[in-house]
Design a protein around this motif. Structure first.
Motif, PDB file in Angstrom:
ATOM      1  N   LEU A 128       0.755  -1.297  -0.090  1.00 11.42           N
ATOM      2  CA  LEU A 128      -0.025  -0.069   0.072  1.00 11.42           C
ATOM      3  C   LEU A 128       0.963   1.228  -0.079  1.00 11.42           C
ATOM      4  O   LEU A 128       0.553   2.208  -0.838  1.00 11.42           O
ATOM      5  CB  LEU A 128      -0.916  -0.018   1.225  1.00 11.42           C
ATOM      6  CG  LEU A 128      -1.679   1.222   1.579  1.00 11.42           C
ATOM      7  CD1 LEU A 128      -2.503   1.676   0.739  1.00 11.42           C
ATOM      8  CD2 LEU A 128      -2.475   1.068   2.894  1.00 11.42           C
ATOM      9  N   LYS A 182       2.363   2.239  -3.253  1.00 11.87           N
ATOM     10  CA  LYS A 182       1.592   2.388  -4.385  1.00 11.87           C
ATOM     11  C   LYS A 182       1.198   3.944  -4.163  1.00 11.87           C
ATOM     12  O   LYS A 182       1.199   4.647  -5.134  1.00 11.87           O
ATOM     13  CB  LYS A 182       0.278   1.822  -4.323  1.00 11.87           C
ATOM     14  CG  LYS A 182       0.348   0.245  -4.795  1.00 11.87           C
ATOM     15  CD  LYS A 182      -1.140  -0.455  -4.712  1.00 11.87           C
ATOM     16  CE  LYS A 182      -0.796  -2.022  -5.094  1.00 11.87           C
ATOM     17  NZ  LYS A 182      -1.961  -2.723  -4.832  1.00 11.87           N
ATOM     18  N   VAL A 183       1.121   4.336  -2.834  1.00 13.78           N
ATOM     19  CA  VAL A 183       1.052   5.942  -2.951  1.00 13.78           C
ATOM     20  C   VAL A 183       2.190   6.744  -3.060  1.00 13.78           C
ATOM     21  O   VAL A 183       2.169   7.684  -3.573  1.00 13.78           O
ATOM     22  CB  VAL A 183       0.400   6.131  -1.329  1.00 13.78           C
ATOM     23  CG1 VAL A 183       0.161   7.610  -1.032  1.00 13.78           C
ATOM     24  CG2 VAL A 183      -0.849   5.273  -0.905  1.00 13.78           C
ATOM     25  N   GLY A 231      -5.017   7.312  -0.309  1.00 13.63           N
ATOM     26  CA  GLY A 231      -4.051   7.390  -1.541  1.00 13.63           C
ATOM     27  C   GLY A 231      -3.434   9.262  -1.274  1.00 13.63           C
ATOM     28  O   GLY A 231      -2.682   9.102  -2.287  1.00 13.63           O
ATOM     29  N   LEU A 266      -6.065   0.514  -3.756  1.00 14.87           N
ATOM     30  CA  LEU A 266      -4.849   0.859  -2.599  1.00 14.87           C
ATOM     31  C   LEU A 266      -4.864  -0.207  -1.551  1.00 14.87           C
ATOM     32  O   LEU A 266      -5.240   0.058  -0.180  1.00 14.87           O
ATOM     33  CB  LEU A 266      -5.281   2.203  -1.823  1.00 14.87           C
ATOM     34  CG  LEU A 266      -5.370   3.324  -3.130  1.00 14.87           C
ATOM     35  CD1 LEU A 266      -5.654   4.415  -2.460  1.00 14.87           C
ATOM     36  CD2 LEU A 266      -3.929   3.358  -3.620  1.00 14.87           C
TER      37      LEU A 266
END
Ligand code: SF4
Lengths: 495, 196
Positions: free
Chosen positions: A32, A35-36, A148, A292
């Motif tokens: 997670l 990704k952010v 996000g 997410l």
């Protein structure tokens, strides 16, 4: 799995090496956090920190004035006033708001924030706003905190916002200036750590106890250099408020940030909030938010497992949040510590706290109770405390106060009659702010006073010079207020 | 920012672990809206007895450490708040470098932005420096950022880690904001691409 009964540590450490991970650059499974992080890289030269875009910048009166001065001195403008939101919380008085602020220095700081916001065109939730409150309480409440997003604030408990799957962390004043001028930050990529909470918390045990339990296990510097992702049934089953409490305390484990993948609870919490996406954009945003999550094959630099069933209500006995034991326990003995350094630290903490080794936690008497802060000043926290307090009166020698995290929390609590329950019991019912969490306003402990506090730091002098702070959950603080000493809320007789 | 290349100075010991920002600068002194003037309140609650008098047992109050500019201390120094007042107070007091086995992240970052160098050494090396700072009079160290080493006149030599980018910024006294503003076009492109 380890058997978690008795004194054994409710944890299993597992180190993973990158060697086990297959690295295909395009399809590499990601956490997670990754990704952010990846989605916010503006530029990433190979030998420099990443330039990271910041979606939301929260500011308050204490850590921003010098940043605005620096902007002016250097003739720099504010890049995106629309992505900065301000409020006053750290040193606002929590008594009658119609009176002028008696503390002239605090008044000067608040005045400076007003001036800066009006000069640079920043939205300010001022002291008389119906939405004023602690910056980490109002961000989520207003729907500014979204999955996000990258969120920063000149305050270490910015980690709170990670409960929504945002990457949120505290920054210093130089970085505040950097964000104001560029809407970006230079950041070295932190490492990742997974804290997986297995099973659900027992009755009477809250997210605060879980947070303290985790810090007890990994230490106050156990998360240094890492972003923690909290996962597992014990985390999924927490309400958004509980998740915020957990992420809030990440910084007390030294972590850069805490994060929890967004889910249906997150989406329904946000739906309809003033700054949340409106109906036209809602489905698109939710579809994005649903991506997410940590990919199944993704690797963490470190993994810690905690058994939720083994967590008890906790009470800190020392001068940092890692100095903590279950309410059923006793004050530790410096002579039974692992090494010299621990012995000295324990001895020093016990001296400051005026506690003798082996004292039963339930025998420790308290003078003051503080229910509030960005850790435990939300509606759910006040409900939990009020449930304990209902029908009782506080101990004769106890002075207790409730400081809602925001004006919105305060109004909601009043509409449910919680203020009535607290007042009837002898609690003071205050206006929203940080208050005795850090004692920058008039709400402080006198030297030697002992306090059961729902805040996040029990450092020496945190709540007033010479004051002795014990960190607990709202339920535990409420029970201590009634009996005058720490009391296991699991045995409470609710009226 | 004042550039940092090489600095030689008197070493003062503060033998405590987990020194938090509330101890470095107690919050009753945070209400100033300037960056300067925090030095006199550094470690205030430790430098003074409850009656307000100077505590002679606190190292910084001992004449031996007058004019110190290098602090040697325990692990996890600077934990707690993100308030930059902590490095401001340390700098304002006259410190140029702090040596410890580890630092809290945000604090270390804040130091770098203020020309104050956080130096991470091994426990054993820190212990040696502690001992010398306590036992010898006028004990000095040289912190050489260019070579990434700490040395004294008694043959002590230890190297410390710091990444190239941070080292160069410190050595040149470069201001991050100025650096980033050079990439304005990248930021604009990012905003456009992301629909901000
Ligand atoms: S409530 Fe306490 S921890 Fe939270 S922002 Fe305010 S001072 Fe910081």
């Amino acid at each position: 799995m380890i058997d978690f009964a008795g004194k054994s540590r409710a944890v299993e450490f597992r180190s993973l090496t990158f060697l086990n991970c297959e690295v295909h650059l395009m399809t590499k499974p990601r956490t997670l956090f990754e990704k952010v992080w990846d989605a916010h890289i503006v530029r990433q030269p190979s030998d420099e920190p990443a330039l990271l875009y910041i979606d939301l910048h929260l500011i308050h009166e204490v850590t921003s004035p010098q940043a605005f001065d620096a902007l002016r001195e250097n003739g720099r403008g504010l890049r995106r006033p629309d992505k900065t939101v301000a409020t006053v919380d750290h040193n606002v008085p929590t008594i009658d708001r119609s009176l002028p602020i008696a503390d002239l220095v605090a008044a000067r700081q608040i005045e400076a924030l007003r001036r800066n916001c009006s000069q640079f065109n920043i939205r300010l939730f001022d002291i008389d706003s119906s939405q004023q409150g602690i910056v980490h309480v109002i961000g989520p409440e207003l729907g500014l905190t979204q999955p996000g997003r990258t969120i920063v604030c000149g305050d270490s408990h910015t980690s709170t916002h990670g409960a929504f799957g945002a990457l949120a962390f505290g920054i210093g004043t130089s970085e505040v200036e950097h964000v104001l001028a560029t809407q970006c930050l230079l950041q070295n990529q932190p490492k990742t750590m997974l804290v997986e909470v297995i099973g659900t918390l027992p009755e009477g045990v809250s997210a605060k106890d879980l947070a303290l339990g985790i810090i007890k296990i990994i230490g106050t510097d156990g998360g240094t250099g890492h972003v923690i992702e909290y996962a597992g049934e014990g985390v999924r089953s927490l309400s958004m408020e509980g998740r915020m409490t957990l992420c809030n305390m990440s910084i007390e484990a030294g972590a850069r940030a805490g994060m929890i993948a967004p889910d249906e609870k997150t989406f329904s919490y946000l739906k309809g909030r003033p700054f949340a996406p409106d109906d036209t954009r809602w489905d698109i945003e939710v579809a994005h938010w649903q991506t997410l999550t940590t990919d199944r094959e993704a690797c963490f630099d470190r993994v810690v497992r905690v058994n939720a069933r083994a967590i008890e209500p906790h009470v800190t006995w020392g001068t940092n949040p890692g100095m903590v034991v279950p309410v059923s326990g006793v004050v530790p003995d410096p002579n039974e510590t692992a090494n010299d350094a621990d012995r000295c630290a324990t001895q020093r903490a016990l001296e400051y706290m005026a506690l003798a080794p082996h004292t039963r936690i339930e025998d420790i008497k308290i003078d003051r109770v503080f229910i509030g802060s960005c850790t435990n000043g939300r509606l759910e926290d006040l409900r939990a405390a009020a449930r304990v307090v209902k029908g009782y009166r506080i101990g004769d020698s106890v002075r207790a106060m409730v400081v809602p995290g925001s004006q919105t929390v305060k109004r909601a609590a009043e509409s449910e009659g919680l203020d009535y329950i607290f007042r009837e019991a002898g609690f003071e019912w205050r206006e929203a702010g940080c208050s005795m969490c850090l004692g920058m306003n008039a709400d402080v402990l006198a030297p030697g006073e002992r306090c059961a506090s729902t805040s996040n730091r029990n450092f020496e002098g945190r709540q007033g010079r010479g004051g002795r702070t014990h960190l607990v959950s709202p339920e535990m603080a409420a029970a201590a207020a009634i009996t005058g000493h720490f009391t296991d809320v699991r045995d409470w007789h609710f009226k | 920012m004042i550039p940092f290349r090489i600095h030689t100075g008197l070493v003062a010991p503060l033998d405590r672990a987990n020194v938090d920002t509330d101890q470095i600068i107690p919050k009753q002194f945070l209400k100033r809206i300037e960056r300067s003037g925090f030095g006199e309140f550094l470690f205030y609650d430790w430098r003074r007895l409850p009656n307000g008098e100077v505590d002679p047992s606190f190292p910084l109050n001992q004449s031996k450490y007058n004019g110190t500019s290098i602090l040697i201390t325990g692990k996890n120094f600077g934990c707690g708040s993100s308030r930059e007042h902590a490095p401001w107070a340390l700098s304002d007091y006259g410190f140029r470098a702090i040596i410890a086995p580890s630092f809290a992240d945000i604090f270390a970052n804040n130091c770098l932005k203020n020309g104050l160098l956080p130096v991470v050494l091994e426990e054993q090396e820190v212990a040696t420096i502690f001992q010398r700072a306590r036992e010898l009079n006028g004990y000095q160290l040289t912190v050489d950022l260019e070579r990434r080493v700490v040395i004294d006149r008694e043959n002590f030599l230890a190297s410390f880690p710091i990444n190239d980018f941070q080292r160069e910024c410190l050595m040149a006294g470069l201001d991050d904001v100025g650096l980033t503003l050079r990439h304005d076009a990248d930021i604009t492109a990012y905003e456009r691409h992301r629909g901000h």
